[in-house]
Design a protein around this motif. Structure first.
Motif, PDB file in Angstrom:
ATOM      1  N   ARG A  60       1.002  -1.112   0.062  1.00 35.31           N
ATOM      2  CA  ARG A  60       0.083  -0.068  -0.030  1.00 35.31           C
ATOM      3  C   ARG A  60       0.867   1.234   0.019  1.00 35.31           C
ATOM      4  O   ARG A  60       1.997   1.069   0.094  1.00 35.31           O
ATOM      5  CB  ARG A  60      -0.795  -0.155   1.168  1.00 35.31           C
ATOM      6  CG  ARG A  60      -0.786  -0.747   2.290  1.00 35.31           C
ATOM      7  CD  ARG A  60       0.428   0.019   3.065  1.00 35.31           C
ATOM      8  NE  ARG A  60       0.104   1.505   3.487  1.00 35.31           N
ATOM      9  CZ  ARG A  60       1.155   2.136   3.655  1.00 35.31           C
ATOM     10  NH1 ARG A  60       2.310   1.673   3.476  1.00 35.31           N
ATOM     11  NH2 ARG A  60       0.851   3.583   3.745  1.00 35.31           N
ATOM     12  N   GLY A  61       0.301   2.406  -0.171  1.00 42.35           N
ATOM     13  CA  GLY A  61       0.992   3.644  -0.410  1.00 42.35           C
ATOM     14  C   GLY A  61       1.026   3.869  -1.717  1.00 42.35           C
ATOM     15  O   GLY A  61       1.468   3.042  -2.703  1.00 42.35           O
ATOM     16  N   ALA A  62       0.773   5.188  -2.228  1.00 40.18           N
ATOM     17  CA  ALA A  62       0.472   5.412  -3.536  1.00 40.18           C
ATOM     18  C   ALA A  62       1.741   5.055  -4.514  1.00 40.18           C
ATOM     19  O   ALA A  62       1.581   4.129  -5.573  1.00 40.18           O
ATOM     20  CB  ALA A  62       0.324   6.835  -3.799  1.00 40.18           C
ATOM     21  N   ARG A 103      -7.266  -0.720  -6.809  1.00 35.47           N
ATOM     22  CA  ARG A 103      -7.602   0.367  -5.962  1.00 35.47           C
ATOM     23  C   ARG A 103      -7.826   1.801  -6.782  1.00 35.47           C
ATOM     24  O   ARG A 103      -7.303   1.887  -7.647  1.00 35.47           O
ATOM     25  CB  ARG A 103      -6.442   0.786  -4.830  1.00 35.47           C
ATOM     26  CG  ARG A 103      -6.521  -0.288  -3.832  1.00 35.47           C
ATOM     27  CD  ARG A 103      -5.869  -0.226  -2.776  1.00 35.47           C
ATOM     28  NE  ARG A 103      -6.327   0.828  -1.658  1.00 35.47           N
ATOM     29  CZ  ARG A 103      -5.581   1.377  -0.751  1.00 35.47           C
ATOM     30  NH1 ARG A 103      -4.327   1.117  -0.476  1.00 35.47           N
ATOM     31  NH2 ARG A 103      -6.274   2.183   0.034  1.00 35.47           N
ATOM     32  N   CYS A 167      -0.121   8.648   8.796  1.00 32.98           N
ATOM     33  CA  CYS A 167      -0.320   7.391   7.865  1.00 32.98           C
ATOM     34  C   CYS A 167       1.038   6.803   7.709  1.00 32.98           C
ATOM     35  O   CYS A 167       1.942   7.097   8.592  1.00 32.98           O
ATOM     36  CB  CYS A 167      -0.881   7.667   6.516  1.00 32.98           C
ATOM     37  SG  CYS A 167      -1.362   6.095   5.705  1.00 32.98           S
ATOM     38  N   THR A 179       8.407   9.731   1.064  1.00 31.31           N
ATOM     39  CA  THR A 179       7.919  10.915   0.926  1.00 31.31           C
ATOM     40  C   THR A 179       8.260  11.860   2.011  1.00 31.31           C
ATOM     41  O   THR A 179       8.891  12.431   2.147  1.00 31.31           O
ATOM     42  CB  THR A 179       6.470  11.048  -0.003  1.00 31.31           C
ATOM     43  OG1 THR A 179       5.650  10.656   0.950  1.00 31.31           O
ATOM     44  CG2 THR A 179       6.551  10.213  -1.157  1.00 31.31           C
ATOM     45  N   GLN A 212      -1.573   2.499   9.975  1.00 33.45           N
ATOM     46  CA  GLN A 212      -0.298   2.433   9.131  1.00 33.45           C
ATOM     47  C   GLN A 212       0.705   3.381  10.118  1.00 33.45           C
ATOM     48  O   GLN A 212       1.941   3.088  10.078  1.00 33.45           O
ATOM     49  CB  GLN A 212      -0.523   3.303   7.854  1.00 33.45           C
ATOM     50  CG  GLN A 212      -1.246   2.477   6.882  1.00 33.45           C
ATOM     51  CD  GLN A 212      -2.784   2.773   6.667  1.00 33.45           C
ATOM     52  OE1 GLN A 212      -3.370   3.078   7.819  1.00 33.45           O
ATOM     53  NE2 GLN A 212      -3.497   2.479   5.703  1.00 33.45           N
ATOM     54  N   ALA A 252       0.681  12.044  -0.244  1.00 35.91           N
ATOM     55  CA  ALA A 252      -0.388  12.441  -1.189  1.00 35.91           C
ATOM     56  C   ALA A 252      -0.859  11.126  -2.025  1.00 35.91           C
ATOM     57  O   ALA A 252       0.394  10.371  -2.274  1.00 35.91           O
ATOM     58  CB  ALA A 252      -0.318  13.543  -1.980  1.00 35.91           C
ATOM     59  N   ASP A 253      -1.837  10.942  -2.322  1.00 32.30           N
ATOM     60  CA  ASP A 253      -2.475   9.834  -3.192  1.00 32.30           C
ATOM     61  C   ASP A 253      -2.661  10.254  -4.467  1.00 32.30           C
ATOM     62  O   ASP A 253      -2.751   9.216  -5.523  1.00 32.30           O
ATOM     63  CB  ASP A 253      -3.526   8.906  -2.565  1.00 32.30           C
ATOM     64  CG  ASP A 253      -2.997   8.267  -1.534  1.00 32.30           C
ATOM     65  OD1 ASP A 253      -2.976   8.612  -0.160  1.00 32.30           O
ATOM     66  OD2 ASP A 253      -2.517   7.102  -1.755  1.00 32.30           O
ATOM     67  N   ASN A 263      -5.234  12.315   0.361  1.00 34.15           N
ATOM     68  CA  ASN A 263      -4.457  11.579   1.178  1.00 34.15           C
ATOM     69  C   ASN A 263      -5.055  10.946   2.190  1.00 34.15           C
ATOM     70  O   ASN A 263      -6.592  10.994   2.255  1.00 34.15           O
ATOM     71  CB  ASN A 263      -3.523  12.455   1.743  1.00 34.15           C
ATOM     72  CG  ASN A 263      -2.173  11.497   2.549  1.00 34.15           C
ATOM     73  OD1 ASN A 263      -1.689  10.692   1.796  1.00 34.15           O
ATOM     74  ND2 ASN A 263      -1.784  12.059   3.894  1.00 34.15           N
ATOM     75  N   LYS A 264      -4.601  10.148   2.980  1.00 36.45           N
ATOM     76  CA  LYS A 264      -5.209   9.059   3.926  1.00 36.45           C
ATOM     77  C   LYS A 264      -6.212  10.179   4.973  1.00 36.45           C
ATOM     78  O   LYS A 264      -6.113  11.161   5.034  1.00 36.45           O
ATOM     79  CB  LYS A 264      -3.989   8.685   4.865  1.00 36.45           C
ATOM     80  CG  LYS A 264      -4.519   7.758   5.939  1.00 36.45           C
ATOM     81  CD  LYS A 264      -5.521   6.696   5.531  1.00 36.45           C
ATOM     82  CE  LYS A 264      -4.749   5.554   4.407  1.00 36.45           C
ATOM     83  NZ  LYS A 264      -5.980   4.904   3.779  1.00 36.45           N
TER      84      LYS A 264
HETATM   85  O1  MRU Z   1      -4.434   3.137   2.171  1.00 37.49           O
HETATM   86  P1  MRU Z   1      -2.855   3.390   2.116  1.00 37.49           P
HETATM   87  O2  MRU Z   1      -2.080   2.774   3.174  1.00 37.49           O
HETATM   88  O3  MRU Z   1      -2.414   2.765   0.739  1.00 37.49           O
HETATM   89  O4  MRU Z   1      -2.735   4.897   2.059  1.00 37.49           O
HETATM   90  C1  MRU Z   1      -1.694   5.626   1.818  1.00 37.49           C
HETATM   91  C2  MRU Z   1      -1.351   6.943   2.203  1.00 37.49           C
HETATM   92  O5  MRU Z   1      -2.478   7.640   2.340  1.00 37.49           O
HETATM   93  C3  MRU Z   1      -0.413   7.612   2.100  1.00 37.49           C
HETATM   94  O6  MRU Z   1      -0.041   8.608   2.881  1.00 37.49           O
HETATM   95  C4  MRU Z   1       0.066   8.185   0.609  1.00 37.49           C
HETATM   96  O7  MRU Z   1      -0.127   6.913  -0.035  1.00 37.49           O
HETATM   97  C5  MRU Z   1       1.317   8.948   0.392  1.00 37.49           C
HETATM   98  S1  MRU Z   1       2.646   7.965   0.670  1.00 37.49           S
HETATM   99  C6  MRU Z   1       3.853   7.848  -0.265  1.00 37.49           C
END
Ligand code: MRU
Length: 359
Positions: A60-62, A103, A167, A179, A212, A252-253, A263-264
């Motif tokens: 997980r994580g963008a 996702r 997160c 990041t 997380q 950020a996603d 973001n989360k």
């Molecule tokens: O649901 P997740 O764990 O995939 O969410 C991750 C986040 O929201 C992170 O803050 C986001 O991807 C930026 S991380 C490099």
């Protein structure tokens, strides 16, 4: 100058953890659901297994999701070229779709698939070596971007005693380094090298419901021996009110073309509190997280996950008694963001400087 001693932080400042490892047999994914108790890699030998690993939060994580998907395309090409060398480009489409459906919010997934798709279009011969090289390049470029953002973010912050992060945005959520957590690492790396005075204490939110922050961010910070404290999500505004935080740093996603940032879930709360309490609010994200097709944040698709992830044990099977709404991202309007740090530069974020990142 700072008087307090530098804690015994790890000299290589982590970046030892890799969420993804490529082997001839396929993509090994560190199952983040098992951390911090177990460090267990699972082999994905086919594209649909990679999609499943993304959907079920093993990875997980963008940025990490995008990189995983790129390697998933390599596995798809391996299979379809072997089965049907004439029609593999048509047959691979279903796997690209499966990966894209894993996702919805992190745009890095679609960005990486698009880049792999463009590479596929050029290919005439055995596709695996070229596609593997492209996936490896996406991975390596992400780490390089994180290092660059770390430097830029550390420059911008200069001095700080307390930083709050939300997160997980570290090595686990990216190709490596991180990041927002990369910025924190760079600040501490400077302290270690004697080239920076800031030695901020890091506060990590728990990040319900997947934790997380508690399970992953704290684990990474503890390995680096960066001084860190866990708080529950709802303690953040109180902590800022006490004057113990100068900067909130989030990842950020998906960032819309105007700077609005998904973001989360809970990031928006932090930005509102930061503005009220005159705390800086930084977003650190590579330009692969910017969706130039979306003019503003209200168009960003927000993932809603199963209510069961939110309902505590005592409500299981009794959903008729307790409804639950489980959006896992929110959108912070650009007006609440002091700076977006990318590998191509920092924006504040006004439209003119954002547009320059696109060039
Ligand atoms: O649901 P997740 O764990 O995939 O969410 C991750 C986040 O929201 C992170 O803050 C986001 O991807 C930026 S991380 C490099």
């Amino acid at each position: 100058m700072h008087d307090s001693p530098i804690p015994n932080i790890a000299a290589d400042l982590a970046d030892r953890v890799r969420p993804l490892r490529w082997t001839d047999a396929g993509l090994e994914v560190l199952d983040q659901r098992r951390l911090p108790d177990r460090t267990e890699y699972r082999l994905c030998a086919a594209a649909d297994e990679v999609a499943e690993a993304i959907r079920t939060m093993q990875v997980r994580g963008a940025p990490a999701i995008g990189i995983a998907a790129a390697f998933g395309v390599v596995l798809a090409a391996r299979r379809w070229f072997r089965e049907n060398p004439e029609r593999w480009k048509r047959l691979i489409e279903a796997d690209l779709e499966t990966l894209a459906r894993s996702r919805p919010t992190a745009v890095n997934l679609f960005w990486a698939l698009e880049r792999m798709r463009r590479r596929i279009a050029d290919l005439e011969y055995v596709p695996e070596p070229a596609l593997l090289a492209e996936a490896r390049a996406i991975h390596a470029e992400d780490i390089a971007a994180n290092r660059k953002m770390g430097e830029l973010g550390a420059d911008l912050i200069g001095q700080a005693n307390g930083i709050l992060t939300h997160c997980n945005t570290g090595s686990l959520a990216t190709g490596g380094y991180g990041t927002a957590l990369g910025v924190i690492r760079s600040i501490w790396q400077r302290a270690l090298a004697g080239s920076g005075d800031a030695r901020p204490h890091i506060f990590a939110t728990e990040t319900r419901p997947w934790l997380q922050g508690a399970r992953l961010t704290l684990w990474e910070l503890v390995q680096d021996r960066i001084p860190a404290t866990l708080i529950c999500d709802s303690a953040a505004a109180f902590l800022m009110q006490q004057g113990r935080i100068q900067w909130v740093i989030a990842g950020a996603d998906r960032i819309a073309a105007n700077g609005d940032t998904a973001n989360k879930i809970g990031t928006y709360n932090l930005a509102v509190a930061a503005r009220q309490l005159e705390v800086g609010f930084m977003v650190a994200a590579p330009t692969s997280t910017i969706d130039w097709e979306l003019p503003a944040g209200d168009r960003i698709p927000i993932e809603e996950r199963d209510a069961g992830e939110l309902l505590p044990e005592y409500y299981r099977g009794k959903e008729r008694l307790a409804g639950a709404w489980n959006p896992v991202f929110d959108v912070t309007p650009k007006e609440l963001i002091s700076a977006i740090v990318t590998e191509r530069g920092i924006v504040h974020p006004d439209q003119e400087s954002l547009d320059k990142l696109r060039a």
